[in-house]
Design an enzyme around this catalytic site. Structure first.
Site, PDB file in Angstrom:
ATOM      1  N   ASP A  53      50.120  41.013  35.821  1.00 47.63           N
ATOM      2  CA  ASP A  53      49.868  42.125  36.751  1.00 47.63           C
ATOM      3  C   ASP A  53      49.739  41.650  38.199  1.00 47.63           C
ATOM      4  O   ASP A  53      48.738  41.961  38.885  1.00 47.63           O
ATOM      5  CB  ASP A  53      48.552  42.852  36.371  1.00 47.63           C
ATOM      6  N   GLU A 264      51.653  53.541  34.032  1.00 47.00           N
ATOM      7  CA  GLU A 264      50.624  52.722  34.695  1.00 47.00           C
ATOM      8  C   GLU A 264      51.306  51.887  35.785  1.00 47.00           C
ATOM      9  O   GLU A 264      52.503  52.022  36.037  1.00 47.00           O
ATOM     10  CB  GLU A 264      49.916  51.811  33.675  1.00 47.00           C
TER      11      GLU A 264
END
Ligand code: FUB
Length: 364
Positions: A53, A264
């Protein structure tokens, strides 16, 4: 930085080659180099710990990366991602786009965040007036995801967490975008990220399944969220708003459209005065993007920037360095385990018409 251009070399030393020269046998000691094609477009940036991420920024003339720090956990895998049981953040810096990332060590630990219990998921950072702000999601003591802020005088931390989560915050994956003097925070993630549980404005605890509380397939998909940040960067500076992602005909992307709906990993960058909202489509594993005229949207769906990587999750950031654009992302090349990921990066191209050239992270 891509393996496409720098194929991995397997050296087979002391290979004995036999060749026939007339009736005389000749034995040669020689070294043969065999080139093994990698199946991946890019190579891992960091290999001494697992990282995922990545939120990349240029601060003080260097590239800083704010990733999740993946760890093996005793928590069993479940549909809400409990096995993504991360407990701290490390910050990395790169002198230039080709240099090795430097690990600055633990920047924030869950034990130093009074309100947080577990699952330190995808973070981001911002700079304002010489101070640095780390935004992160974690589950609170009721197992509800909230967003927190931690502050430092240095981009690499260590960061000191605010004692409470941001007021009115929920769900995961905060991403901060600076537009002139204004800072906007984007966030949200469905299923394990709990965004669907906030559809009414209150937390719906109708069931333990992450699939409860989703709209019907023919209803508009759940929207990611935006709020301008307060002047001190520590709270929402306005009531959160939903972001609309529209089809080219102006109709909302539907909940059943798993190839295109928001899941997301929100990220925003600005290019030629247009705002690019990019995100993961989750169970269809793409990084998709949509373009708008304002940080608030609406954004019109354009296509895919990054095709599925190895591993279930796909999560990225986009940053301009010295006039070129790069996408930072992750896959599971080093571990083969979906919760133990490694960072990667490759150049990204805006076409003349403003669209983005699609990237295939796995070579055909
Ligand atoms: O790293 C945990 C979660 O996985 C992130 O918050 C999501 O975006 C996905 O990458």
């Amino acid at each position: 930085m891509n393996l496409k251009s720098s194929k991995s070399i397997l050296a087979l030393s002391a290979v004995l080659l036999f060749s026939s020269c007339g009736n005389q046998d000749k034995k040669e000691d020689s070294e043969t180099v065999v080139e093994a094609e990698s199946k991946f477009l890019s190579k891992p940036l960091i290999s001494h710990i697992y990282t995922a991420d990545p939120s990349a920024h240029v601060f003080n003339g260097k590239i800083y990366i704010y990733p999740s720090h993946d760890v093996e956990s005793v928590v069993e895998e479940d549909d809400s991602g409990a096995h993504f049981n991360m407990r701290d953040y490390h910050v990395f810096s790169m002198e230039s786009i080709d240099s090795e990332p430097k690990d600055h060590g633990v920047a924030l630990d869950v034990d130093d965040v009074p309100w947080a219990k577990r699952q330190m998921w995808a973070p981001d950072a911002a700079e304002k007036d010489g101070k640095f702000y780390l935004y992160f999601p974690a589950k609170d003591h009721d197992d509800i995801f909230r967003l927190g802020v931690a502050v430092s005088d240095k981009p690499e931390g260590p960061f000191e967490a605010q004692p409470e989560p941001m007021k009115g915050s929920f769900s995961i994956d905060p991403a901060v975008f600076q537009d002139g003097n204004e800072y906007y925070i984007y966030w949200g993630g469905i299923w394990g990220g709990q965004l669907q549980k906030w559809r009414t404005g209150e937390y719906l605890s109708t069931g333990d399944s992450p699939y409860d509380d989703e709209p019907a397939d023919d209803e508009p998909a759940i929207s990611p969220m935006i709020a301008k940040l307060s002047n001190d960067m520590l709270e929402f500076g306005e009531a959160p708003k939903e972001i609309k992602i529209l089809d080219k005909d102006g109709s909302p992307i539907l909940a059943g459209d798993h190839e295109r709906r928001f899941f997301e990993a929100a990220w925003v960058h600005k290019y030629n005065d247009k705002y690019y909202f990019s995100y993961s489509t989750g169970d269809t594993h793409n990084i998709a993007y949509a373009i708008g005229e304002s940080p608030y949207g609406p954004f019109t769906y354009q296509g895919v920037i990054l095709k599925p990587v190895q591993g279930w999750t796909n999560h990225h950031s986009i940053v301009e360095v010295d006039g070129k654009w790069y996408i930072f992302y992750h896959d599971t090349e080093l571990s083969g385990e979906t919760h133990l990921r490694n960072l990667k990066m490759t150049e990204m191209t805006h076409n003349a018409d403003g669209t983005i050239e699609m990237i295939e992270p796995i070579l055909k």
